[in-house]
Design an enzyme around this catalytic site. Structure first.
Site, mmCIF file in Angstrom:
data_model
loop_
_atom_site.group_PDB
_atom_site.id
_atom_site.type_symbol
_atom_site.label_atom_id
_atom_site.label_comp_id
_atom_site.label_asym_id
_atom_site.label_seq_id
_atom_site.Cartn_x
_atom_site.Cartn_y
_atom_site.Cartn_z
ATOM 1 C CB SER A 171 -0.962 -3.541 -6.323
ATOM 2 O OG SER A 171 -1.061 -4.939 -6.499
ATOM 3 C CB THR B 40 0.803 0.850 -8.676
ATOM 4 O OG1 THR B 40 -0.215 -0.087 -8.323
ATOM 5 C CG2 THR B 40 2.170 0.296 -8.423
ATOM 6 C CE1 TYR B 41 -2.901 -2.272 -3.717
ATOM 7 C CE2 TYR B 41 -3.615 -0.836 -5.502
ATOM 8 C CZ TYR B 41 -3.732 -2.012 -4.796
ATOM 9 O OH TYR B 41 -4.667 -2.943 -5.169
ATOM 10 C CE LYS C 226 16.874 5.516 -6.909
ATOM 11 N NZ LYS C 226 17.737 6.664 -7.240
#
Length: 114
Positions: free
Chosen positions: A25, A57-58, A9
């Site tokens: 992304s 997303t990535y 996180k």
């Protein structure tokens, strides 16, 4: 059985850019990625504290030391530059593993610095 638990996180980082004309992304400073235990291509969930948007997303690796956190493609419509966001990733593990697992949580300072 496995369960999904918080793995990483980045808490309350600021959006530095929103680039609609990109495939998609989130570009994240490599220092932030390392500190949070994120890797390029990893699936992440993003929450915008300013407007309540939640999306996924990535990760794309950003320039180390730049402080960048740029939402790309359609995700750019979900944020404004300078919004405060939380970036989270989750991992699957057994219940026994999850009981002792410690997620990597970072709290960036001004400029998205570690």
């Amino acid at each position: 059985m496995t369960i999904e638990v918080l793995k990483s996180k980045i808490h309350c980082a600021r959006v530095t850019d929103a680039n609609l004309n990109y495939v998609g992304s989130v570009t994240i400073d490599e220092d932030l990625m390392d500190a949070a235990g994120l890797i390029a291509g990893e699936h992440v969930y993003i929450v915008d504290n300013n407007n309540g948007e939640r999306f996924e997303t990535y990760v794309i690796k950003g320039e180390r030391g730049s402080g960048c956190l740029c939402l790309n493609g359609a995700a750019a419509r979900k944020v404004q530059v300078d919004d405060v966001v939380i970036v989270m990733s989750y991992g699957r593990m057994t219940i026994e593993e999850a009981k002792t697992f410690e997620p990597k949580i970072i709290f960036p300072r001004e400029g998205n610095r570690i």
